[in-house]
Write a protein that holds these residues in place. Structure first.
Motif, PDB file in Angstrom:
ATOM      1  N   GLN A  80       0.817  -1.214   0.000  1.00  0.00           N
ATOM      2  CA  GLN A  80       0.000   0.000   0.000  1.00  0.00           C
ATOM      3  C   GLN A  80       0.852   1.266   0.000  1.00  0.00           C
ATOM      4  O   GLN A  80       0.463   2.281  -0.589  1.00  0.00           O
ATOM      5  N   GLU A  83       1.818   1.726  -3.620  1.00  0.00           N
ATOM      6  CA  GLU A  83       0.671   2.236  -4.376  1.00  0.00           C
ATOM      7  C   GLU A  83       0.385   3.685  -4.025  1.00  0.00           C
ATOM      8  O   GLU A  83       0.090   4.504  -4.899  1.00  0.00           O
ATOM      9  N   SER A 119       4.691  -1.138  -6.950  1.00  0.00           N
ATOM     10  CA  SER A 119       3.433  -0.854  -7.631  1.00  0.00           C
ATOM     11  C   SER A 119       3.763  -0.298  -9.004  1.00  0.00           C
ATOM     12  O   SER A 119       4.542   0.649  -9.132  1.00  0.00           O
ATOM     13  N   SER A 124       1.010  -5.021  -8.415  1.00  0.00           N
ATOM     14  CA  SER A 124       1.595  -4.554  -7.166  1.00  0.00           C
ATOM     15  C   SER A 124       1.894  -5.780  -6.320  1.00  0.00           C
ATOM     16  O   SER A 124       1.195  -6.791  -6.404  1.00  0.00           O
TER      17      SER A 124
END
Length: 162
Positions: A80, A83, A119, A124
């Motif tokens: 995350q 991303e 990512s 990803s």
């Protein structure tokens, strides 16, 4: 390490892609490795050093519930983060680092447990690393492994988050 950073800049320039990085345990070392290459400005969009856990959520958009439940040293957090920085800085590729460099464990996680995140367009992933050595060796190896993950295009089996 410098060869991989050079390849990233050369490939990005030739192929027209950009990269951004989100760093925790490396504290800017990954960004420094990339920007040490002449011509990096054509490729490198920027970085976020999200050392504090709350910054991972508030700036990079990492799920706050995930952070509360698992802590910052987790594969899904790395994914995350990658991303989030990619989206935040408008890059084609995002790379991220999170983990425990030492000298002591963090949130019950051992020294040397590290996750690097990737990512990119359509993919990803996160990779778990179990590194040994002193703090600076762990941080340096993390930078190298993040660049290697970029080189593979994130083509690494994702580490299950739960």
């Amino acid at each position: 390490m410098s060869r991989l950073a050079t390849e990233l800049v050369e490939d990005g320039t030739a192929l027209g892609f950009t990269v951004a990085v989100a760093e925790s345990l490396t504290g800017g070392l990954l960004a420094a490795a990339i920007t040490s290459v002449p011509g990096a400005s054509a490729v490198f969009r920027g970085s976020v050093t999200a050392y504090a856990t709350d910054i991972k959520a508030s700036v990079l958009g990492v799920d706050a519930d995930l952070l509360a439940r698992e802590g910052a040293v987790h594969p899904e957090v790395a994914r995350q983060m990658a991303e989030g920085v990619r989206r935040l800085l408008g890059a084609d590729v995002g790379l991220a680092t999170t983990g425990v460099a030492g000298p002591t464990q963090q949130d019950g996680k051992p020294v040397g447990l590290v996750y690097v995140g990737y990512s990119g367009p359509g993919a990803s992933s996160a990779e778990e690393l179990r590194l040994a050595g002193e703090r600076e060796a762990i941080r340096g190896e993390t930078v190298l492994q993040a660049l290697k993950l970029w080189r593979r295009g994130g083509d690494q089996p994702s580490v299950d988050g739960d």
